[in-house]
Design an enzyme around this catalytic site. Structure first.
Site, PDB file in Angstrom:
ATOM      1  N   LYS A 272       0.841  -1.201   0.000  1.00  5.27           N
ATOM      2  CA  LYS A 272       0.000   0.000   0.000  1.00  5.27           C
ATOM      3  C   LYS A 272       0.875   1.250   0.000  1.00  5.27           C
ATOM      4  CE  LYS A 272      -3.874  -1.924   2.690  1.00  5.27           C
ATOM      5  NZ  LYS A 272      -4.929  -1.740   1.697  1.00  5.27           N
ATOM      6  N   ARG A 346     -10.210 -11.731   2.133  1.00 10.90           N
ATOM      7  CA  ARG A 346     -11.032 -12.834   1.614  1.00 10.90           C
ATOM      8  C   ARG A 346     -10.289 -14.157   1.682  1.00 10.90           C
ATOM      9  NH1 ARG A 346     -11.576  -9.627  -3.956  1.00 10.90           N
ATOM     10  NH2 ARG A 346     -11.266  -7.953  -2.464  1.00 10.90           N
TER      11      ARG A 346
HETATM   12  N1  BES Z   1      -8.042  -3.865   4.527  1.00 15.41           N
HETATM   13  C1  BES Z   1      -8.246  -3.460   3.197  1.00 15.41           C
HETATM   14  C2  BES Z   1      -9.558  -2.708   2.966  1.00 15.41           C
HETATM   15  C3  BES Z   1      -9.697  -1.393   3.675  1.00 15.41           C
HETATM   16  C4  BES Z   1      -9.413  -0.211   3.025  1.00 15.41           C
HETATM   17  C5  BES Z   1     -10.159  -1.332   4.965  1.00 15.41           C
HETATM   18  C6  BES Z   1      -9.565   0.995   3.660  1.00 15.41           C
HETATM   19  C7  BES Z   1     -10.322  -0.119   5.615  1.00 15.41           C
HETATM   20  C8  BES Z   1     -10.028   1.048   4.956  1.00 15.41           C
HETATM   21  C9  BES Z   1      -8.255  -4.679   2.288  1.00 15.41           C
HETATM   22  O1  BES Z   1      -7.449  -5.727   2.675  1.00 15.41           O
HETATM   23  C10 BES Z   1      -7.742  -4.232   0.965  1.00 15.41           C
HETATM   24  O2  BES Z   1      -6.606  -3.875   0.887  1.00 15.41           O
HETATM   25  N2  BES Z   1      -8.602  -4.255  -0.041  1.00 15.41           N
HETATM   26  C11 BES Z   1      -8.249  -3.844  -1.344  1.00 15.41           C
HETATM   27  C12 BES Z   1      -8.783  -4.867  -2.317  1.00 15.41           C
HETATM   28  C13 BES Z   1      -8.266  -4.694  -3.705  1.00 15.41           C
HETATM   29  C14 BES Z   1      -6.804  -5.020  -3.770  1.00 15.41           C
HETATM   30  C15 BES Z   1      -9.059  -5.597  -4.606  1.00 15.41           C
HETATM   31  C16 BES Z   1      -8.853  -2.477  -1.585  1.00 15.41           C
HETATM   32  O3  BES Z   1      -9.971  -2.228  -1.121  1.00 15.41           O
HETATM   33  O4  BES Z   1      -8.207  -1.656  -2.209  1.00 15.41           O
HETATM   34 MN    MN Z   2      -5.442  -5.525   2.007  1.00 14.24          MN
END
Ligand code: BES
Ligand code: MN
Ligand code: ZN
Length: 495
Positions: A272, A346
């Protein structure tokens, strides 16, 4: 937690007094007594402030006389329209406003005992603070409020109503503590150890480590965990409140609650951006909520059989981390091509969901996860996203949400979205591209629901944490879902 007491109506001799005033009501009871004792100061102040008791309006009167430090009038709207939520929010307004007095008395003599307890719940929930790591806060800056006395004509009824609500507040606080803890402290093993202590409440706790999960074949969960120096855990928390502990064979199928517990989500190799990454300490909020919910059910001795399962991992980039392109075999046997290591929630949930069904054959299951940023784009911070294969369960959750203020909005599931998850070399990919990101995540999870079992997935990425104070949630960890699911159980699955 704030100390809560219920007592017969009597005007306090000092400190702060709260008046709960219905819209258009004339002074009576403690309100009238206080007005008289202060030589009409309260009535004059309310008039100047044009305070009429409308819901959510407040009026603070300093040093009104009769040795009271202050009087806080809170409007609760029309007497006939008063709901639990309005009373909780009134309670929240009390502790948000009155932090300088050590003791506060609430005149709830126009309410029933049960309603008085609801005011207390809101007050307690709003007064939560996570200050474990503050060593330099000056005493005068700390909130002084330590004791709330609720004045009610029915103290015994209020006390009886307060008991389960106190258990709920304890469950909410447990969740908020978990979610607030920094990620260097709360790693999977630490969180599991803290859950183990919930055995004190009568929960049966089992904890699986990497050896056990590896043997079982949790390839998806273990793939996420493999880049971290911190070992994963699976915590299973059982509450047998309907059938009694240990009476095998007499048990109905339990309800299962499953939580995503990523104690820190860097994204892994699909790392990230730096800005805001610290927020990913609360990527275990789903698991924290399940733990708080189980503590609530046990704490108030709910007449239900329920099991909570939380998958705890840390998602890190390292020389041992999984790569984009890796194929993992989930516990279900289905294979997954990991296109993006940041879609890890997931991968954790699918193994835990499969295990929950193999082991407990639940009558229905609800999973909670801070799963997608996309749900924040869709619903913001007001509603949690709800995905379900079952209309009845959806309605029950929707209604419990409206009652508790932890509201959920149903989003679609449809096999038309499945094509976004097609992989060239495995049974599925772990991401479906940008369109409908929250829905494809839910479609992914649905592949791990057996026998068309009633199931709901709650995406709480937008609601688990708040950057602003709410009516009964100070900014920070909200524990969204604890009260919602506690109410779901209380409304439909007890007795
Ligand atoms: N933990 C994150 C989602 C999240 C984002 C929670 C902001 C709280 C605040 C999750 O694991 C994630 O990174 N999701 C990705 C999925 C994508 C790679 C398909 C996302 O939402 O960008
Ligand atoms: Mn994630
Ligand atoms: Zn995550």
């Amino acid at each position: 937690m704030l100390d809560i007491a219920f007592a017969k109506p009597a005007l306090p001799k000092s400190g702060a007094l709260v008046l709960l005033i219905a819209e258009g009501a004339a002074p009576s009871g403690l309100w009238a007594q206080a007005d008289e004792a202060t030589g009409g100061a309260i009535g004059r102040a309310l008039k100047v402030a044009e305070f009429k008791g409308a819901k959510g309006k407040t009026c603070a009167i300093l040093a009104p006389g009769a040795e009271l430090s202050r009087v806080l009038a809170i409007g609760i709207g029309k007497a006939g329209d008063v709901t639990r939520k309005i009373l909780e929010e009134a309670g929240g307004a009390i502790t948000a406003a009155l932090t300088r007095d050590a003791a506060v008395a609430i005149a709830a003599d126009s309410l029933t005992g049960a309603q008085a307890a609801e005011v207390a719940l809101g007050a307690v929930l709003r007064a939560y603070r996570f200050d474990r790591y503050r060593t330099k806060e000056k005493a005068e800056d700390k909130p002084r409020l330590a004791k709330l006395t609720v004045l009610t004509a029915e103290p015994p009824k209020a006390k009886a109503a307060w008991e389960p609500l106190a258990a709920t507040a304890n469950g909410v606080f447990l969740t908020r503590d978990f979610v607030s803890e920094p990620p260097n402290v709360l790693n999977p093993a630490e969180m599991a150890d803290r859950c183990r202590k919930l055995a004190e409440l009568g929960l049966k706790i089992e904890i699986l480590g990497p050896k056990e999960m590896g043997k079982l074949g949790f390839g998806a969960l273990m793939g996420v965990s493999q880049g971290s120096a911190n070992e994963p855990r699976l915590v299973v928390m059982q509450w047998h409140g309907a059938s009694g502990n240990g009476k095998r064979g007499t048990r109905d199928k339990p309800i299962a609650f499953i939580g995503k517990g990523v104690t820190f989500d860097t994204g892994g190799i699909s790392i990230k951006p730096a800005a805001g990454m610290e927020d990913m300490k609360w990527d275990m909020a789903g698991a924290g909520t399940v733990a708080g919910l189980m503590a609530t059910l046990a704490g108030r001795k709910a007449k239900v059989d329920a099991v909570g399962l939380i998958g705890l991992v840390e998602n890190m980039p390292s020389g041992t981390a999984q790569r984009p392109g890796d194929v993992v075999t989930s516990y279900s046997g289905q294979t997954i091509e990991v296109i993006n290591t940041d879609a890890e929630g997931r991968l954790v949930l699918c193994d835990v969901m499969w295990y929950a069904q193999q082991k407990f054959d639940p009558k229905f299951m609800v999973d909670l996860a801070t799963l997608t940023g996309a749900i924040i784009i869709g619903l913001g911070h007001e509603y949690g996203g709800m995905f379900s294969n079952n209309d009845a369960l959806s309605k029950q959750l929707h209604d419990a949400g409206q009652e508790t203020g932890e509201r959920v909005w149903r989003m679609p599931l449809d096999e038309a979205y499945d094509k976004q998850l097609r992989s060239d070399i495995a049974d599925m990919k772990n991401v479906g591209g940008r369109p409908a990101g929250s829905i494809t995540a839910a479609q992914f999870l649905q592949r791990f629901v057996t026998n068309n079992r009633p199931w709901a997935h709650l995406d709480i990425a937008g609601t688990a944490w708040s950057s602003k104070d709410g009516a009964v949630t100070p900014k920070g960890a909200t524990a969204f879902g604890v009260r919602l699911l506690d109410r779901l159980v209380a409304n439909h699955y007890e007795g």
